[in-house]
Design a protein around this motif. Sequence first.
Motif, PDB file in Angstrom:
ATOM      1  N   THR A   9      23.773 -16.933 -40.558  1.00 22.51           N
ATOM      2  CA  THR A   9      24.947 -17.376 -39.823  1.00 22.51           C
ATOM      3  C   THR A   9      25.250 -16.437 -38.662  1.00 22.51           C
ATOM      4  OG1 THR A   9      26.188 -16.211 -41.504  1.00 22.51           O
ATOM      5  CG2 THR A   9      26.133 -18.576 -41.681  1.00 22.51           C
ATOM      6  N   MET A  10      24.614 -15.257 -38.685  1.00 20.91           N
ATOM      7  CA  MET A  10      25.034 -14.235 -37.737  1.00 20.91           C
ATOM      8  C   MET A  10      24.376 -14.326 -36.365  1.00 20.91           C
ATOM      9  SD  MET A  10      25.343 -11.146 -40.403  1.00 20.91           S
ATOM     10  CE  MET A  10      24.246 -11.849 -41.575  1.00 20.91           C
ATOM     11  N   MET A  19      23.567 -16.940 -34.744  1.00 19.55           N
ATOM     12  CA  MET A  19      24.213 -18.013 -33.988  1.00 19.55           C
ATOM     13  C   MET A  19      25.486 -17.551 -33.294  1.00 19.55           C
ATOM     14  SD  MET A  19      23.710 -21.103 -33.239  1.00 19.55           S
ATOM     15  CE  MET A  19      22.308 -22.179 -33.312  1.00 19.55           C
ATOM     16  N   SER A  20      26.075 -16.467 -33.803  1.00 21.41           N
ATOM     17  CA  SER A  20      27.305 -16.034 -33.158  1.00 21.41           C
ATOM     18  C   SER A  20      27.041 -15.074 -32.003  1.00 21.41           C
ATOM     19  CB  SER A  20      28.274 -15.414 -34.169  1.00 21.41           C
ATOM     20  OG  SER A  20      27.601 -14.694 -35.135  1.00 21.41           O
ATOM     21  N   ILE A  21      25.776 -14.873 -31.651  1.00 23.34           N
ATOM     22  CA  ILE A  21      25.475 -14.015 -30.509  1.00 23.34           C
ATOM     23  C   ILE A  21      24.943 -14.838 -29.344  1.00 23.34           C
ATOM     24  CG2 ILE A  21      24.122 -12.064 -29.707  1.00 23.34           C
ATOM     25  CD1 ILE A  21      25.322 -10.706 -31.771  1.00 23.34           C
ATOM     26  N   GLN A  77      26.877 -24.121 -48.674  1.00 29.91           N
ATOM     27  CA  GLN A  77      25.927 -24.576 -47.671  1.00 29.91           C
ATOM     28  C   GLN A  77      24.777 -25.422 -48.204  1.00 29.91           C
ATOM     29  OE1 GLN A  77      24.934 -21.265 -45.134  1.00 29.91           O
ATOM     30  NE2 GLN A  77      26.930 -21.379 -44.176  1.00 29.91           N
ATOM     31  N   CYS A 107      34.224 -21.903 -51.336  1.00 25.67           N
ATOM     32  CA  CYS A 107      33.478 -20.832 -50.660  1.00 25.67           C
ATOM     33  C   CYS A 107      33.643 -19.484 -51.378  1.00 25.67           C
ATOM     34  CB  CYS A 107      34.002 -20.715 -49.238  1.00 25.67           C
ATOM     35  SG  CYS A 107      33.260 -19.432 -48.270  1.00 25.67           S
ATOM     36  N   GLY A 135      33.001 -16.744 -49.817  1.00 31.01           N
ATOM     37  CA  GLY A 135      33.309 -15.780 -48.759  1.00 31.01           C
ATOM     38  C   GLY A 135      32.078 -15.265 -48.045  1.00 31.01           C
ATOM     39  N   LEU A 151      31.872 -12.143 -45.844  1.00 31.63           N
ATOM     40  CA  LEU A 151      33.218 -11.566 -45.791  1.00 31.63           C
ATOM     41  C   LEU A 151      33.374 -10.431 -46.795  1.00 31.63           C
ATOM     42  CD1 LEU A 151      35.619 -14.627 -45.463  1.00 31.63           C
ATOM     43  CD2 LEU A 151      34.962 -13.023 -43.697  1.00 31.63           C
ATOM     44  N   THR A 174      32.774  -7.624 -44.529  1.00 33.48           N
ATOM     45  CA  THR A 174      33.643  -7.438 -43.373  1.00 33.48           C
ATOM     46  C   THR A 174      35.116  -7.521 -43.716  1.00 33.48           C
ATOM     47  OG1 THR A 174      33.373  -9.792 -42.935  1.00 33.48           O
ATOM     48  CG2 THR A 174      31.960  -8.292 -41.732  1.00 33.48           C
ATOM     49  N   ARG A 230      41.782 -13.408 -34.732  1.00 32.27           N
ATOM     50  CA  ARG A 230      40.877 -13.007 -35.810  1.00 32.27           C
ATOM     51  C   ARG A 230      40.174 -14.214 -36.402  1.00 32.27           C
ATOM     52  NH1 ARG A 230      44.132  -9.270 -39.744  1.00 32.27           N
ATOM     53  NH2 ARG A 230      44.357 -11.271 -40.782  1.00 32.27           N
ATOM     54  N   TRP A 264      36.475 -14.900 -36.323  1.00 33.96           N
ATOM     55  CA  TRP A 264      35.637 -13.945 -37.060  1.00 33.96           C
ATOM     56  C   TRP A 264      35.826 -14.022 -38.567  1.00 33.96           C
ATOM     57  CZ3 TRP A 264      31.918 -12.573 -34.100  1.00 33.96           C
ATOM     58  CH2 TRP A 264      32.136 -12.497 -32.725  1.00 33.96           C
ATOM     59  N   ILE A 265      36.916 -14.635 -38.993  1.00 33.59           N
ATOM     60  CA  ILE A 265      37.124 -14.762 -40.438  1.00 33.59           C
ATOM     61  C   ILE A 265      36.343 -15.938 -41.006  1.00 33.59           C
ATOM     62  CG2 ILE A 265      38.853 -15.265 -42.220  1.00 33.59           C
ATOM     63  CD1 ILE A 265      40.802 -13.587 -40.765  1.00 33.59           C
ATOM     64  N   ALA A 289      33.911 -18.230 -42.601  1.00 35.04           N
ATOM     65  CA  ALA A 289      32.711 -17.859 -43.359  1.00 35.04           C
ATOM     66  C   ALA A 289      31.660 -18.966 -43.316  1.00 35.04           C
ATOM     67  CB  ALA A 289      33.083 -17.534 -44.795  1.00 35.04           C
ATOM     68  N   SER A 290      31.832 -19.927 -42.425  1.00 29.54           N
ATOM     69  CA  SER A 290      30.871 -21.034 -42.262  1.00 29.54           C
ATOM     70  C   SER A 290      30.678 -21.851 -43.530  1.00 29.54           C
ATOM     71  CB  SER A 290      29.491 -20.534 -41.836  1.00 29.54           C
ATOM     72  OG  SER A 290      29.585 -19.712 -40.738  1.00 29.54           O
ATOM     73  N   TYR A 344      31.521 -21.188 -33.840  1.00 32.09           N
ATOM     74  CA  TYR A 344      30.340 -20.417 -33.416  1.00 32.09           C
ATOM     75  C   TYR A 344      30.303 -20.278 -31.909  1.00 32.09           C
ATOM     76  CZ  TYR A 344      27.794 -20.119 -37.835  1.00 32.09           C
ATOM     77  OH  TYR A 344      27.394 -19.805 -39.089  1.00 32.09           O
ATOM     78  N   LYS A 349      32.682 -17.721 -30.919  1.00 33.68           N
ATOM     79  CA  LYS A 349      32.199 -16.368 -31.201  1.00 33.68           C
ATOM     80  C   LYS A 349      31.281 -15.895 -30.072  1.00 33.68           C
ATOM     81  CE  LYS A 349      32.054 -17.079 -36.132  1.00 33.68           C
ATOM     82  NZ  LYS A 349      31.386 -17.054 -37.404  1.00 33.68           N
ATOM     83  N   ARG A 350      30.377 -16.790 -29.671  1.00 35.50           N
ATOM     84  CA  ARG A 350      29.449 -16.400 -28.602  1.00 35.50           C
ATOM     85  C   ARG A 350      30.191 -16.084 -27.311  1.00 35.50           C
ATOM     86  NH1 ARG A 350      26.283 -20.631 -31.052  1.00 35.50           N
ATOM     87  NH2 ARG A 350      27.005 -22.170 -29.550  1.00 35.50           N
ATOM     88  N   PHE A 370      39.180  -4.954 -35.494  1.00 33.99           N
ATOM     89  CA  PHE A 370      38.672  -6.017 -36.348  1.00 33.99           C
ATOM     90  C   PHE A 370      37.202  -6.238 -36.030  1.00 33.99           C
ATOM     91  CE2 PHE A 370      38.442 -10.349 -38.052  1.00 33.99           C
ATOM     92  CZ  PHE A 370      38.943 -10.064 -39.291  1.00 33.99           C
ATOM     93  N   VAL A 389      34.372  -7.404 -37.004  1.00 34.90           N
ATOM     94  CA  VAL A 389      33.413  -8.261 -37.687  1.00 34.90           C
ATOM     95  C   VAL A 389      32.180  -8.541 -36.827  1.00 34.90           C
ATOM     96  CG1 VAL A 389      33.067 -10.490 -38.795  1.00 34.90           C
ATOM     97  CG2 VAL A 389      35.225  -9.312 -39.026  1.00 34.90           C
ATOM     98  N   LEU A 395      28.921  -6.677 -37.288  1.00 37.75           N
ATOM     99  CA  LEU A 395      27.943  -7.079 -38.297  1.00 37.75           C
ATOM    100  C   LEU A 395      26.858  -7.960 -37.661  1.00 37.75           C
ATOM    101  CD1 LEU A 395      27.436  -6.893 -41.412  1.00 37.75           C
ATOM    102  CD2 LEU A 395      28.368  -9.179 -41.537  1.00 37.75           C
ATOM    103  N   SER A 396      27.299  -8.901 -36.841  1.00 39.28           N
ATOM    104  CA  SER A 396      26.336  -9.777 -36.172  1.00 39.28           C
ATOM    105  C   SER A 396      25.415  -8.973 -35.266  1.00 39.28           C
ATOM    106  CB  SER A 396      27.060 -10.843 -35.350  1.00 39.28           C
ATOM    107  OG  SER A 396      27.771 -11.693 -36.205  1.00 39.28           O
TER     108      SER A 396
END
Lengths: 289, 209
Positions: free
Chosen positions: A45-46, A48-50, A154, A191, A193, A196, A199, B77, B80-81, B83-84, B103, B106-107, B119, B121, B124-125
């Motif tokens: 999941t991480m 995709m957030s970049i 998921q 879920c 978490g 989480l 984090t 926040r 970032w909270i 959890a998908s 998402y 976030k990008r 905060f 989070v 981590l990414s």
Amino acid sequence: MNYLYYPGCSLESSARSYDVSTRWVFHRLSLGLKELEDWNCCGATMYMSIKETIALAFSARNLAIAEKSGGQIVAPCSSCYTILNKTNHILQENFILKAKVNQSLKRAGLEYQGTVRVRHPLDVLVNDVGLEEIKAKMVRPLKGIRIAPYYGCQIVRPEGFFDDRENPTAMDELFASLGATIVPYPVKLRCCGGMLMTTFPEVALALNREILEAAEAEKADLIVTTCPLCQINLDAYQVKINQKFGTNFRLPVMFFTQLLALSLGADRYEIRLKENIVPIPERIIGGLP
Amino acid sequence: MVKAKMREQEGNRKREELLREFWFQVSNIPGGQKIKRCLQCGTCTGSCPVSQTMDLTPREVIALFRAGDMENILKSRTIWICASCYACTVRCPVGIKVTDILYALKRLAMENDLFPSRFPVHALSRSFVTLVNYFGRSYEPGLLILFYLRTNPIKLLGLFPLALKLWRHGRISFIPKRIKRKKDLQAMLKEAEIMEMIIPWELEPVRSH
């Protein structure tokens, strides 16, 4: 059918019991399971957030290798399963992103047309093999064992390829057919978490408490799950949850393939039972009432 | 007087830019444009297992987007909270891909360096990407170490009891696994980085509602 096994990174380190038990079950049911050649991380999941295109290319490399080898991907980790499916979906729908990804894949000598199917072992076992055949190979009935089937988020969300998105029953039916009692478990999709726990632990601990509480209220002997992250959150953090909330949980959490393997005749070493942190009672390992 | 006006114009320009960027990201999601159909019914918020810990609920995020206020969304926040777990996406009566939209946000926040203070989070990414770009695979102990080094190294010590427990149960590996064709992967990523920057021009213009 040619099943291409995509273990994913967790199954190589913290959830090797899931890896070995999945391989064991597939072998026992005479299903060929060949590991996908030189697979890489799905991006989780991480990524995709970049960056979007890079995340898609990263994940698509696996799909391209699978397409070249000809077969379906079998991914036990719920996160890998969802991410690979999502990448597949986006590349099939969005031709601009597909062109961008293919341009990138070319540098690695690969190309992706969009023909691979990504499946979960639970789907393969229930729908390709079928409950009848699994039951025929059962060595130990799971009679008298009360199971809380925990699917996690998921595996059926967002797409719900093989089961209902609000109330999946594949795992319920699988273990019911092996003689187990399935307890009513309304939080089966709640879920845990996920990341989480790292984090934002206060939030994740509270979520996991609810999942454990619901299982205990129904006097379940154990929770059975399909996801490495759910398993580690529920199992390894149980002590912390007890400390934080003053609860007294002592609920074993097993991968569904571990329990299935036990029922099909595996012993405790073949499914790496030592990995489960809350000890599994002998009654469950023995299986016989 | 003139200065204040210039500042206002600058702010407007920034806002327009963020909206345009966001719209581009959203249009990449299959079915992403359905965000326009939001009824503000709050099913997303009601389904969200962590909405009670968010400063903006998912429904409010969409409402703010429609009001054109991207900055407050990105500083929240909320993104970032998440959890998908996709509960909101599955239940939205008009089919808005809420999780995928988060998402995209976030990008956007990463690109524009807009984070809620204290905060971390997103760290981590970032740690995760550093790791998988190098090895081709993720390595859990490495990920946690990188993350805490970036955020709060002291907390690494607190991790010790858990690490010991996991190690005793055979759940920690000391050697990171890596893929064989690392060079290919890195060439691919380099190309993808260039591809990332190509933005098609025929985009629907952003309208404030």
